[in-house]
Scaffold this motif. Structure first.
Motif, PDB file in Angstrom:
ATOM      1  N   GLY A  21     -32.320  13.740 -33.781  1.00  0.00           N
ATOM      2  CA  GLY A  21     -31.367  12.670 -34.043  1.00  0.00           C
ATOM      3  C   GLY A  21     -31.785  11.291 -33.582  1.00  0.00           C
ATOM      4  N   ALA A  22     -32.855  11.193 -32.793  1.00  0.00           N
ATOM      5  CA  ALA A  22     -33.320   9.890 -32.318  1.00  0.00           C
ATOM      6  C   ALA A  22     -34.622   9.563 -33.039  1.00  0.00           C
ATOM      7  CB  ALA A  22     -33.531   9.920 -30.808  1.00  0.00           C
ATOM      8  N   PRO A  23     -34.592   8.604 -33.948  1.00  0.00           N
ATOM      9  CA  PRO A  23     -35.783   8.329 -34.749  1.00  0.00           C
ATOM     10  C   PRO A  23     -36.922   7.691 -33.961  1.00  0.00           C
ATOM     11  CG  PRO A  23     -34.148   6.648 -35.138  1.00  0.00           C
ATOM     12  CD  PRO A  23     -33.493   7.689 -34.264  1.00  0.00           C
ATOM     13  N   LEU A  24     -38.109   7.888 -34.472  1.00  0.00           N
ATOM     14  CA  LEU A  24     -39.297   7.195 -33.987  1.00  0.00           C
ATOM     15  C   LEU A  24     -39.614   6.135 -35.033  1.00  0.00           C
ATOM     16  CD1 LEU A  24     -41.781   6.784 -32.179  1.00  0.00           C
ATOM     17  CD2 LEU A  24     -42.893   8.635 -33.444  1.00  0.00           C
ATOM     18  N   VAL A  25     -39.551   4.875 -34.631  1.00  0.00           N
ATOM     19  CA  VAL A  25     -39.827   3.755 -35.529  1.00  0.00           C
ATOM     20  C   VAL A  25     -41.162   3.154 -35.124  1.00  0.00           C
ATOM     21  CG1 VAL A  25     -39.054   1.486 -36.319  1.00  0.00           C
ATOM     22  CG2 VAL A  25     -37.370   3.293 -35.847  1.00  0.00           C
ATOM     23  N   ILE A  26     -42.043   2.972 -36.094  1.00  0.00           N
ATOM     24  CA  ILE A  26     -43.324   2.328 -35.820  1.00  0.00           C
ATOM     25  C   ILE A  26     -43.360   1.018 -36.596  1.00  0.00           C
ATOM     26  CG2 ILE A  26     -45.829   2.509 -35.850  1.00  0.00           C
ATOM     27  CD1 ILE A  26     -45.520   5.549 -35.944  1.00  0.00           C
ATOM     28  N   ASP A  27     -43.430  -0.075 -35.848  1.00  0.00           N
ATOM     29  CA  ASP A  27     -43.518  -1.407 -36.442  1.00  0.00           C
ATOM     30  C   ASP A  27     -44.981  -1.698 -36.734  1.00  0.00           C
ATOM     31  OD1 ASP A  27     -43.537  -4.077 -37.122  1.00  0.00           O
ATOM     32  OD2 ASP A  27     -42.662  -4.771 -35.233  1.00  0.00           O
ATOM     33  N   LEU A  28     -45.311  -1.811 -38.006  1.00  0.00           N
ATOM     34  CA  LEU A  28     -46.689  -2.056 -38.431  1.00  0.00           C
ATOM     35  C   LEU A  28     -46.877  -3.480 -38.948  1.00  0.00           C
ATOM     36  CD1 LEU A  28     -47.303   1.337 -40.275  1.00  0.00           C
ATOM     37  CD2 LEU A  28     -47.992   0.707 -37.957  1.00  0.00           C
ATOM     38  N   SER A  29     -45.932  -4.359 -38.680  1.00  0.00           N
ATOM     39  CA  SER A  29     -46.015  -5.724 -39.209  1.00  0.00           C
ATOM     40  C   SER A  29     -47.202  -6.499 -38.637  1.00  0.00           C
ATOM     41  CB  SER A  29     -44.712  -6.488 -38.959  1.00  0.00           C
ATOM     42  OG  SER A  29     -44.453  -6.596 -37.566  1.00  0.00           O
ATOM     43  N   GLY A  30     -47.695  -6.112 -37.475  1.00  0.00           N
ATOM     44  CA  GLY A  30     -48.838  -6.785 -36.875  1.00  0.00           C
ATOM     45  C   GLY A  30     -50.164  -6.121 -37.185  1.00  0.00           C
ATOM     46  N   LEU A  31     -50.135  -5.125 -38.053  1.00  0.00           N
ATOM     47  CA  LEU A  31     -51.366  -4.420 -38.419  1.00  0.00           C
ATOM     48  C   LEU A  31     -52.152  -5.274 -39.416  1.00  0.00           C
ATOM     49  CD1 LEU A  31     -52.106  -1.613 -37.335  1.00  0.00           C
ATOM     50  CD2 LEU A  31     -51.436  -0.684 -39.535  1.00  0.00           C
ATOM     51  N   THR A  32     -53.410  -5.512 -39.093  1.00  0.00           N
ATOM     52  CA  THR A  32     -54.244  -6.316 -39.987  1.00  0.00           C
ATOM     53  C   THR A  32     -55.153  -5.458 -40.853  1.00  0.00           C
ATOM     54  OG1 THR A  32     -55.901  -6.570 -38.236  1.00  0.00           O
ATOM     55  CG2 THR A  32     -54.241  -8.309 -38.443  1.00  0.00           C
ATOM     56  N   TYR A  33     -55.293  -4.180 -40.487  1.00  0.00           N
ATOM     57  CA  TYR A  33     -56.163  -3.274 -41.240  1.00  0.00           C
ATOM     58  C   TYR A  33     -55.753  -1.843 -40.924  1.00  0.00           C
ATOM     59  CZ  TYR A  33     -60.351  -0.816 -42.821  1.00  0.00           C
ATOM     60  OH  TYR A  33     -61.210   0.032 -43.461  1.00  0.00           O
TER      61      TYR A  33
END
Length: 118
Positions: free
Chosen positions: A46-58
């Protein structure tokens, strides 16, 4: 050879959701750093794992494999994986290989975290 760097930060929200922010290049050389962080991230039903990839350059195929492996681990634990802030090019790669049909993609971390509240 370029200096490949990847930083990963973790934040646990009051509701139990976990937000990881990955910044830099995700490839064969840096994927172990993300893999270790993901393996240590608390995952609960019930507790999601969120991965923010907005800073990924490659991101290469090794990075995509890390994300797919994490998806399977999180699902087995009764939780969900949400990817946020993908670049247009990475979104396109996910669409080409059909991962947009399997993984939950959100434009922002706010949208990914808000999905839990609805």
């Amino acid at each position: 050879m370029t200096d490949r760097t990847l930083t990963v930060e973790q934040l646990i929200h009051e509701d139990g959701s976990v937000l990881l922010t990955a910044t830099g290049e995700l490839d064969h050389h840096t994927a172990p750093r993300l893999t270790r962080t993901l393996a240590d991230a608390p995952v609960s039903p019930g507790a999601p794992l969120v991965i923010d990839l907005s800073g990924l350059t490659y991101c290469d195929s090794t990075g995509i494999t890390v994300l797919v492996t994490t998806y399977h681990r999180v699902r087995a634990a009764g939780s969900s994986l949400r990817l946020a802030g993908l670049s247009d090019s990475l979104t396109r790669v996910f669409q080409i290989v059909g991962l947009d049909q399997v993984l939950s993609l959100y434009p922002t971390t706010e949208a990914a975290l808000a999905a839990s509240r609805h």
